[in-house]
Design a protein around this motif. Structure first.
Motif, PDB file in Angstrom:
ATOM      1  N   PHE A  59      55.403  53.895 -25.935  1.00  0.00           N
ATOM      2  CA  PHE A  59      56.168  55.112 -25.663  1.00  0.00           C
ATOM      3  C   PHE A  59      57.178  55.376 -26.782  1.00  0.00           C
ATOM      4  CE2 PHE A  59      60.025  57.048 -23.921  1.00  0.00           C
ATOM      5  CZ  PHE A  59      59.520  58.263 -23.499  1.00  0.00           C
ATOM      6  N   ILE A  60      57.946  54.355 -27.144  1.00  0.00           N
ATOM      7  CA  ILE A  60      58.973  54.527 -28.174  1.00  0.00           C
ATOM      8  C   ILE A  60      58.342  54.872 -29.521  1.00  0.00           C
ATOM      9  CG2 ILE A  60      60.853  53.399 -29.424  1.00  0.00           C
ATOM     10  CD1 ILE A  60      61.172  51.630 -26.859  1.00  0.00           C
ATOM     11  N   GLU A  61      57.251  54.194 -29.869  1.00  0.00           N
ATOM     12  CA  GLU A  61      56.554  54.510 -31.118  1.00  0.00           C
ATOM     13  C   GLU A  61      56.068  55.957 -31.123  1.00  0.00           C
ATOM     14  OE1 GLU A  61      53.509  51.507 -31.154  1.00  0.00           O
ATOM     15  OE2 GLU A  61      54.710  50.162 -32.394  1.00  0.00           O
ATOM     16  N   ALA A  62      55.516  56.397 -29.991  1.00  0.00           N
ATOM     17  CA  ALA A  62      55.008  57.766 -29.905  1.00  0.00           C
ATOM     18  C   ALA A  62      56.148  58.788 -29.970  1.00  0.00           C
ATOM     19  CB  ALA A  62      54.192  57.950 -28.627  1.00  0.00           C
TER      20      ALA A  62
ATOM     21  N   ARG B  51      65.054  48.940 -18.361  1.00  0.00           N
ATOM     22  CA  ARG B  51      65.184  49.236 -16.933  1.00  0.00           C
ATOM     23  C   ARG B  51      64.301  50.400 -16.501  1.00  0.00           C
ATOM     24  NH1 ARG B  51      70.881  50.012 -17.374  1.00  0.00           N
ATOM     25  NH2 ARG B  51      70.503  51.835 -16.113  1.00  0.00           N
ATOM     26  N   ARG B  52      64.054  51.336 -17.396  1.00  0.00           N
ATOM     27  CA  ARG B  52      63.281  52.531 -17.050  1.00  0.00           C
ATOM     28  C   ARG B  52      61.783  52.317 -17.213  1.00  0.00           C
ATOM     29  NH1 ARG B  52      67.104  56.810 -17.120  1.00  0.00           N
ATOM     30  NH2 ARG B  52      69.007  56.185 -18.154  1.00  0.00           N
TER      31      ARG B  52
ATOM     32  N   ILE C 298      63.948  64.021 -22.681  1.00  0.00           N
ATOM     33  CA  ILE C 298      63.069  63.347 -21.720  1.00  0.00           C
ATOM     34  C   ILE C 298      63.884  62.789 -20.557  1.00  0.00           C
ATOM     35  CG2 ILE C 298      61.541  61.351 -21.378  1.00  0.00           C
ATOM     36  CD1 ILE C 298      60.572  61.859 -24.316  1.00  0.00           C
ATOM     37  N   GLN C 299      65.044  62.236 -20.858  1.00  0.00           N
ATOM     38  CA  GLN C 299      65.888  61.717 -19.781  1.00  0.00           C
ATOM     39  C   GLN C 299      66.257  62.820 -18.802  1.00  0.00           C
ATOM     40  OE1 GLN C 299      69.258  59.443 -21.109  1.00  0.00           O
ATOM     41  NE2 GLN C 299      70.040  59.169 -19.046  1.00  0.00           N
ATOM     42  N   VAL C 300      66.616  63.978 -19.320  1.00  0.00           N
ATOM     43  CA  VAL C 300      66.990  65.101 -18.461  1.00  0.00           C
ATOM     44  C   VAL C 300      65.770  65.656 -17.728  1.00  0.00           C
ATOM     45  CG1 VAL C 300      67.856  67.485 -18.468  1.00  0.00           C
ATOM     46  CG2 VAL C 300      68.998  65.726 -19.835  1.00  0.00           C
ATOM     47  N   GLU C 301      64.670  65.832 -18.445  1.00  0.00           N
ATOM     48  CA  GLU C 301      63.486  66.484 -17.867  1.00  0.00           C
ATOM     49  C   GLU C 301      62.773  65.636 -16.818  1.00  0.00           C
ATOM     50  OE1 GLU C 301      62.261  69.431 -17.950  1.00  0.00           O
ATOM     51  OE2 GLU C 301      63.272  70.367 -19.631  1.00  0.00           O
ATOM     52  N   SER C 302      62.530  64.357 -17.118  1.00  0.00           N
ATOM     53  CA  SER C 302      61.680  63.564 -16.223  1.00  0.00           C
ATOM     54  C   SER C 302      62.264  62.212 -15.835  1.00  0.00           C
ATOM     55  CB  SER C 302      60.324  63.319 -16.895  1.00  0.00           C
ATOM     56  OG  SER C 302      60.492  62.456 -18.017  1.00  0.00           O
ATOM     57  N   GLY C 303      63.377  61.835 -16.429  1.00  0.00           N
ATOM     58  CA  GLY C 303      63.907  60.508 -16.172  1.00  0.00           C
ATOM     59  C   GLY C 303      62.948  59.415 -16.631  1.00  0.00           C
ATOM     60  N   PHE C 304      62.155  59.736 -17.661  1.00  0.00           N
ATOM     61  CA  PHE C 304      61.178  58.814 -18.245  1.00  0.00           C
ATOM     62  C   PHE C 304      60.018  58.501 -17.301  1.00  0.00           C
ATOM     63  CE2 PHE C 304      65.127  58.191 -20.514  1.00  0.00           C
ATOM     64  CZ  PHE C 304      64.701  58.299 -21.829  1.00  0.00           C
ATOM     65  N   ARG C 305      59.699  59.458 -16.436  1.00  0.00           N
ATOM     66  CA  ARG C 305      58.569  59.277 -15.512  1.00  0.00           C
ATOM     67  C   ARG C 305      57.351  60.012 -16.056  1.00  0.00           C
ATOM     68  NH1 ARG C 305      59.876  61.814 -10.680  1.00  0.00           N
ATOM     69  NH2 ARG C 305      61.387  62.960 -11.887  1.00  0.00           N
TER      70      ARG C 305
ATOM     71  N   MET D  50      65.896  50.620 -29.132  1.00  0.00           N
ATOM     72  CA  MET D  50      65.441  51.557 -28.101  1.00  0.00           C
ATOM     73  C   MET D  50      64.671  50.819 -26.999  1.00  0.00           C
ATOM     74  SD  MET D  50      66.774  54.379 -28.960  1.00  0.00           S
ATOM     75  CE  MET D  50      68.044  53.628 -29.972  1.00  0.00           C
ATOM     76  N   SER D  51      63.924  49.808 -27.363  1.00  0.00           N
ATOM     77  CA  SER D  51      63.205  49.011 -26.376  1.00  0.00           C
ATOM     78  C   SER D  51      64.195  48.348 -25.418  1.00  0.00           C
ATOM     79  CB  SER D  51      62.331  47.962 -27.062  1.00  0.00           C
ATOM     80  OG  SER D  51      61.635  47.197 -26.102  1.00  0.00           O
TER      81      SER D  51
END
Length: 172
Positions: free
Chosen positions: A56-59, A45-46, A78-85, A39-40
């Motif tokens: 973030f990934i651990e959480a 890129r994001r 999360i990708q759909v909702e915020s684009g990881f922002r 996942m890391s």
């Protein structure tokens, strides 16, 4: 919302435990570490800062598992909702990675809507709320995702999350 549901959600979001996994079997820990590395790589890129990315990934993993959710689904959401922002804010005021509406901090939290921009709080709220909607919809993920987004009954949002979920599945 019933008082029992409000109290249960409040307890979930106020739990101070840090997102550190524990495993009964060494094989489970090894699988988790492989997942974490994969996942890391996918998120480089994001989320360019390695420490931020790993936290973030651990959480995400911890809060997903705690709520009985698949981490890949949460990453797709999360990708759909915020684009990881982290500081994403929607036109209706939803905040953070999982786009949690500020009213939730009054309903089940400590009334501090600014915490919705904190990674751990945002993920904890989002996962707890999504779990509640899945339970309300008797496990129907399509309807639960629509509730989460405020678009229940319309296909666009659930379809987008389900499509992105596939991108985050771990296949090793």
């Amino acid at each position: 919302m019933a008082d029992s549901v409000r109290l249960a959600l409040s307890k979930l979001v106020s739990d101070p435990r840090p997102p550190k996994p524990s495993f009964d079997q060494i094989e489970e820990r090894i699988k988790y570490l492989h997942w974490l590395a994969e996942m890391s790589d996918r998120l480089k890129r994001r989320l360019t800062d390695k420490q931020t990315r790993l936290e973030f990934i651990e959480a995400v993993w911890y809060e997903s598992k705690r709520a009985g959710l698949d981490p890949a689904m949460v990453l797709g959401l999360i990708q759909v909702e915020s684009g990881f922002r982290k500081y994403a804010t929607s036109v209706v005021g939803a905040r953070g990675y999982m786009q949690v509406m500020p009213f939730w901090s009054r309903v089940i939290g400590d009334r501090d809507a600014q915490k919705l921009f904190q990674m751990q709080s945002n993920l904890r709220y989002g996962c707890a709320i999504l779990r509640m909607y899945i339970d309300m919809e008797a496990g129907n993920l399509y309807l639960a995702l629509g509730r989460y987004n405020g678009s229940r009954g319309r296909p666009e949002y659930p379809n987008a999350v389900l499509a992105n979920w596939k991108n985050w599945e771990y296949k090793k």
